[in-house]
Design a protein around this motif. Structure first.
Motif, PDB file in Angstrom:
ATOM      1  N   PRO A   1       1.060  -1.038  -0.018  1.00 39.01           N
ATOM      2  CA  PRO A   1       0.292  -0.046   0.175  1.00 39.01           C
ATOM      3  C   PRO A   1       0.953   1.633   0.235  1.00 39.01           C
ATOM      4  CG  PRO A   1      -0.573  -1.064   2.000  1.00 39.01           C
ATOM      5  CD  PRO A   1       0.738  -1.833   1.113  1.00 39.01           C
ATOM      6  N   ASP A   2      -0.023   2.218  -0.553  1.00 40.20           N
ATOM      7  CA  ASP A   2       1.303   3.667  -0.592  1.00 40.20           C
ATOM      8  C   ASP A   2       0.160   4.937   0.066  1.00 40.20           C
ATOM      9  OD1 ASP A   2       2.411   6.200  -2.145  1.00 40.20           O
ATOM     10  OD2 ASP A   2       4.245   4.311  -2.533  1.00 40.20           O
ATOM     11  N   VAL A   3      -0.501   4.895  -1.217  1.00 44.19           N
ATOM     12  CA  VAL A   3      -1.727   5.777  -1.378  1.00 44.19           C
ATOM     13  C   VAL A   3      -2.829   5.116   0.508  1.00 44.19           C
ATOM     14  CG1 VAL A   3      -4.003   6.908  -1.431  1.00 44.19           C
ATOM     15  CG2 VAL A   3      -2.307   6.686  -3.115  1.00 44.19           C
ATOM     16  N   LEU A   4      -2.646   4.310   0.265  1.00 41.80           N
ATOM     17  CA  LEU A   4      -3.861   3.066   1.594  1.00 41.80           C
ATOM     18  C   LEU A   4      -2.798   3.944   2.898  1.00 41.80           C
ATOM     19  CD1 LEU A   4      -5.549   0.155   0.134  1.00 41.80           C
ATOM     20  CD2 LEU A   4      -6.442   2.544   0.326  1.00 41.80           C
ATOM     21  N   MET A   5      -1.064   3.443   3.243  1.00 47.73           N
ATOM     22  CA  MET A   5      -0.848   3.711   3.899  1.00 47.73           C
ATOM     23  C   MET A   5      -1.006   4.814   4.827  1.00 47.73           C
ATOM     24  SD  MET A   5       1.765   1.704   5.708  1.00 47.73           S
ATOM     25  CE  MET A   5       1.709   1.815   7.209  1.00 47.73           C
ATOM     26  N   LEU A   6      -1.012   5.928   3.545  1.00 51.37           N
ATOM     27  CA  LEU A   6      -1.601   6.946   4.473  1.00 51.37           C
ATOM     28  C   LEU A   6      -2.784   6.870   4.962  1.00 51.37           C
ATOM     29  CD1 LEU A   6      -0.339  10.303   3.750  1.00 51.37           C
ATOM     30  CD2 LEU A   6      -1.404  10.655   1.498  1.00 51.37           C
ATOM     31  N   MET A   7      -3.635   6.689   4.223  1.00 52.10           N
ATOM     32  CA  MET A   7      -5.267   6.517   4.799  1.00 52.10           C
ATOM     33  C   MET A   7      -5.454   5.947   5.445  1.00 52.10           C
ATOM     34  SD  MET A   7      -7.443   7.301   1.721  1.00 52.10           S
ATOM     35  CE  MET A   7      -7.933   8.421   1.278  1.00 52.10           C
ATOM     36  N   LEU A   8      -4.306   5.047   6.057  1.00 51.55           N
ATOM     37  CA  LEU A   8      -4.382   5.092   7.679  1.00 51.55           C
ATOM     38  C   LEU A   8      -3.698   5.608   8.621  1.00 51.55           C
ATOM     39  CD1 LEU A   8      -3.877   2.121   9.843  1.00 51.55           C
ATOM     40  CD2 LEU A   8      -2.930   0.607   8.973  1.00 51.55           C
ATOM     41  N   MET A   9      -2.347   6.320   8.485  1.00 50.55           N
ATOM     42  CA  MET A   9      -1.563   6.403   9.478  1.00 50.55           C
ATOM     43  C   MET A   9      -2.476   8.135   9.438  1.00 50.55           C
ATOM     44  SD  MET A   9       1.697   5.774   7.420  1.00 50.55           S
ATOM     45  CE  MET A   9       3.712   6.536   8.724  1.00 50.55           C
ATOM     46  N   TYR A  10      -2.720   8.555   8.873  1.00 53.25           N
ATOM     47  CA  TYR A  10      -3.654   9.402   9.003  1.00 53.25           C
ATOM     48  C   TYR A  10      -4.662   9.870   8.810  1.00 53.25           C
ATOM     49  CZ  TYR A  10       1.245  12.055   9.697  1.00 53.25           C
ATOM     50  OH  TYR A  10       2.069  12.465  10.043  1.00 53.25           O
ATOM     51  N   ASN A  11      -5.454   8.327   9.270  1.00 53.53           N
ATOM     52  CA  ASN A  11      -6.640   8.355   9.285  1.00 53.53           C
ATOM     53  C   ASN A  11      -7.860   9.442   9.085  1.00 53.53           C
ATOM     54  OD1 ASN A  11      -9.553   6.364  10.050  1.00 53.53           O
ATOM     55  ND2 ASN A  11      -8.252   5.716   8.564  1.00 53.53           N
ATOM     56  N   ARG A  12      -7.769  10.028  10.347  1.00 57.38           N
ATOM     57  CA  ARG A  12      -8.148  11.610  10.166  1.00 57.38           C
ATOM     58  C   ARG A  12      -8.823  12.401   9.241  1.00 57.38           C
ATOM     59  NH1 ARG A  12     -11.870  11.621  14.851  1.00 57.38           N
ATOM     60  NH2 ARG A  12     -12.355   9.638  15.376  1.00 57.38           N
ATOM     61  N   ASP A  13      -7.102  12.411   8.478  1.00 47.64           N
ATOM     62  CA  ASP A  13      -7.359  13.324   7.761  1.00 47.64           C
ATOM     63  C   ASP A  13      -8.387  12.892   6.029  1.00 47.64           C
ATOM     64  OD1 ASP A  13      -5.386  14.089   8.860  1.00 47.64           O
ATOM     65  OD2 ASP A  13      -4.369  14.248   7.662  1.00 47.64           O
ATOM     66  N   PHE A  14      -8.504  11.851   6.231  1.00 45.36           N
ATOM     67  CA  PHE A  14      -9.894  11.353   4.937  1.00 45.36           C
ATOM     68  C   PHE A  14     -11.277  10.880   5.741  1.00 45.36           C
ATOM     69  CE2 PHE A  14      -5.201  10.663   4.715  1.00 45.36           C
ATOM     70  CZ  PHE A  14      -5.484  10.907   3.622  1.00 45.36           C
ATOM     71  N   THR A  15     -12.273  11.279   4.799  1.00 43.73           N
ATOM     72  CA  THR A  15     -13.317  10.905   4.686  1.00 43.73           C
ATOM     73  C   THR A  15     -13.815   8.944   5.038  1.00 43.73           C
ATOM     74  OG1 THR A  15     -14.400  11.203   2.686  1.00 43.73           O
ATOM     75  CG2 THR A  15     -14.471  12.573   4.601  1.00 43.73           C
TER      76      THR A  15
END
Ligand code: BGC
Length: 764
Positions: free
Chosen positions: A597-611
């Motif tokens: 995961p690349d984009v998905l890794m980011l979405m886990l690490m800063y999970n709250r930044d994404f809907t």
């Protein structure tokens, strides 16, 4: 996913059991039955020797060697690499009767059993050895590493002649001849060897790094005769034992391994001092006390960090194996010690540490042993000078953290990774941020985090560039976490993490300036940081380009990714995995397939930044393109699948992560355990099914129960207290050890936790 489980060990909630020995699994089992205590690690090789395939491996955290590489004419490509070294075999034993030597490769035997007790950290093994004459000898082995006195290890052997009385010969010693398997060479010069009345001492020095290892042992047994055998780099004592039918002879070897990693005269003096008082210390050791202390250590550790699963023995064993490995590998006893990708269980990945530490392992320590998390972060502080050297080599200012390292210097000889991946650097900032977010330890962040953050921001300000029209800042010629895309521009992960690093630096600068003026002034002066630089950090953070397609809500992995040729990964034949062995190196770069995961890794690490809607579009777009060639990959997908209520997918990915080594999913467990993905398996339960998030202002939970389970429970160290969380099909129950009034959000609703159990119904 082209992976399949290979269930060999008996399923048991607290033990890993091998019943009957299959040579095919000899090397895998050496990894599985590894013991470690952060300071040292020993593979589960057979004490009495084994003539079949195997890797006798004994590793000490921070003891390494180096090798010169072919000099490259290109700037920035490393010319020397470093690796953890295999050291002395301090379990060396041979057992002989009637001129035959016990050897599970060639001897006849029955009733073999090997057990790793996860509750106590004790490894035992037993079998009946049948000699050519029909004589039978029962052999029982026990070993453990002290969790209290890190330098101490214990080996116990019991010998029972079942149908005869006579002589048995036991050889026990220290063997410095072990080669480092990756290089095929011994990395030790033996400086001093001594036979003592009841033991042996040996001093070895690494061939080029000026480090030392003093290995000593004390024997306890009743013998008839003893004699000594001296060979090059190996000292062995021969004991003639008089064995009586049905009576058990017991042999104990207490071992002390003193390693010296530092090379200053002070460190050398301290080492000499320890060696000088060695016989006194060894003489005072008691097997019973050492065992008791170790059992107590594990009992306390499990009391505050067990995960229990009701209704799924397979994953219960899997997750306890993972937790056990995490505590074995690291528990923060020593500041600045590292976690290698394989822990201390093998030579693969050279014992190097990667971005895995901050991105995957740190959460485990933050929530299980906060002090250990802090000590782990110290390594990056201690190696800031090396990261600054590396930045210079790469034509940047500031600090560029190595993609793989032992000493802080870059060890990765693949320039595509070493020069193009910024994720080790941004993960350091993420690690400090995550630690502070949970602990609120501002003092540590001001003193140790801020200097790093300033230097990281400087690197980001010089490694990146402006678009031709000067409106957007970004990183060109990079590789993100997905190592199947090389030399890309504006990798979403890299840009986003860069922006976060810069913003965190500005935030810490402002807080430090306001709250700790003296420290602030000192750091600013030391680092020579100017107001213009600070403003520039702000400017590039504000203008950081994040590739995003508004209509679909999908973040583009990098500029141009959407137009890459598409590959249906399900059509790749299973025999072609792992791909890096079957496809040419450049071929894997020529399509839209992902390694991890690349984009998905980011979405886990800063999970709250994404809907959730953004997460859904991105998950559904990227998951079918990912082949999970990195063992770090499945857990991330499982956690996000849980968030998206894709229960079956979440469960499928979870099983893989949790039993990766026990079931040898990647067919390479023999090289060492996948220690850092083991950390991700822990996250898989707590962040995945427990729905915990730790990237916001409050700790939040959104639990769910996999339909295969009756219930599960876990423990979280937070705010100086311990949270006990359990989830069944109807409710989440949560209480705390001390009742210190911790505030959390459960399904977005605020609660204050006390010692009394709070019951919250599970959301459907
Ligand atoms: C992964 C990296 C990871 C390294 C060590 C590689 O296969 O792609 O992300 O840092 O293994 O675990």
């Amino acid at each position: 996913m082209a992976k399949s489980a290979d269930i060999y060990y008996k399923v048991d909630p607290w033990r890993v059991v091998e019943t009957g020995f299959d040579k095919e699994y000899a090397v895998v089992s050496e990894s599985i039955f590894s013991l470690g205590n952060e300071y040292m690690g020993t593979r589960g090789s057979f004490d009495e020797g084994y003539s079949g395939d195997g890797l006798i491996g004994n590793y000490f955290n921070g003891i390494y060697e180096g090798a010169d590489l072919e000099k490259s004419g290109y700037k920035g490509i490393i010319s020397r690499t470093e690796f953890i070294v295999n050291s002395a075999d301090w379990l060396y034993t041979r057992i002989e009767a009637d001129g035959e030597c016990a050897d599970l490769n060639t001897s006849t035997f029955e009733d073999f059993e090997r057990v790793l007790d996860l509750k106590t950290g004790i490894l035992t093994r037993s079998y009946t050895w049948i000699l050519k004459s029909g004589k039978k000898v029962r052999l029982e082995f026990e070993r453990f590493l002290s969790m209290k006195e890190a330098e101490i290890a214990v080996q116990k052997i019991k010998i029972t002649p079942l149908n005869f009385s006579g002589e048995v010969i036991l050889y026990s010693g220290i063997d410095f001849t072990q080669i480092h398997h990756m290089t095929g060479r011994s990395m030790w010069n033996v400086a001093d060897t001594t036979f003592e009345e009841d033991g042996i001492t040996m001093l070895g020095n690494t061939v080029s790094t000026d480090q030392s290892l003093f290995v000593s042992c004390r024997f306890q047994c009743d013998y008839e005769e003893k004699s000594d055998i001296r060979e090059d780099k190996k000292l062995v004592r021969r004991f003639l034992l008089r064995a009586e039918e049905g009576k058990t002879l017991s042999f104990t070897k207490l071992i002390r391994n003193i390693s010296r990693k530092g090379t200053t005269s002070q460190e050398k003096d301290a080492f000499q001092g320890k060696c000088a008082e060695n016989s006194k210390i060894l003489a005072a050791l008691s097997y019973e006390e050492l065992k008791e202390d170790t059992l107590k250590w594990w009992e306390d550790t499990w009391n505050d960090s067990d995960i229990a699963i009701e209704g799924d023995e397979l994953n219960q064993q899997g997750i306890r194996f993972c937790i056990f490995q995490m505590h074995q590998t690291y528990h923060g006893a020593d500041k600045g010690t590292i976690i290698g990708a394989k822990g201390l269980t093998g030579e693969a990945y050279s014992g190097n540490t990667f971005w895995d530490t901050e991105a995957y392992c740190l959460p485990f320590y933050i929530f299980n042993n906060t002090e250990a998390a802090k000590h782990l972060l110290e390594f990056r502080y201690l190696t800031l000078p090396e990261a600054m050297e590396r930045a210079k080599a790469l034509d940047c200012k500031g600090a560029f953290y190595p993609i793989a390292t032992i000493t802080g210097r870059e060890c990765c000889s693949l320039w595509q990774h070493a020069s193009l991946q910024l994720q080790a650097s941004t993960a350091v900032a993420y690690g400090y941020w995550h630690y502070e977010n949970i602990t609120g330890d501002e003092e540590f962040i001001f003193e140790k985090g801020l200097p790093i953050l300033i230097e990281l921001s400087r690197m980001l300000a010089t490694r990146g560039d402006w678009s031709a029209d000067k409106t957007r800042y970004g990183f060109y010629g990079v590789m993100g976490p997905d190592e199947f895309q090389m030399m890309v521009n504006n990798n979403c992960y890299t840009n986003y993490m860069g922006k976060k690093t810069l913003e965190y630096t500005l935030d810490v600068l402002a807080r430090c300036g306001a709250k700790a003026a003296e420290i602030y002034q000192e750091i600013i002066k030391d680092r020579g940081l100017t107001t213009e630089e600070i403003e520039y950090f702000r400017n590039i953070a504000e203008h950081m380009y994040i590739p995003y397609e508004k209509e679909t809500g999908i973040f583009e992995q990098h500029e141009g990714y959407f137009n890459l040729p598409h590959i249906d990964i399900d059509k790749i034949p299973i025999e072609e995995f792992p791909l890096y062995h079957h496809w040419t190196y450049d071929r894997i770069y020529r399509n839209d397939m992902l390694k991890q995961p690349d984009v998905l890794m980011l979405m886990l690490m800063y999970n709250r930044d994404f809907t959730d809607a953004q997460l859904k579009s991105n998950y559904e777009y990227y998951e079918p393109r990912c082949i999970h060639e990195s063992s770090l990959s499945p857990s991330v997908h499982s956690i996000l699948a849980s968030q998206l209520k894709k229960e079956e997918e979440a469960y499928k990915f979870f099983g893989f992560a949790t039993r990766m080594d026990l079931d040898n999913y990647n067919r390479n467990t023999g090289e060492g355990l996948h220690t850092t993905s083991i950390a991700a398996a822990w996250m898989n339960i707590v962040y995945g099914f427990g729905g915990m998030r730790s990237d916001g202002k409050e700790l939040t939970f959104a639990p769910a129960l996999p339909k295969e389970w009756k219930s599960y429970s876990f423990k979280i160290h937070f705010g100086g207290d311990v949270l006990f969380v359990s989830v069944d099909k109807d409710n989440m129950k949560i209480s705390t050890k001390k009742g210190s009034g911790i505030q959390v959000l459960i399904y977005e609703k605020p609660y204050t936790l006390g010692q009394e159990e709070l019951v919250v119904p599970i959301a459907r």
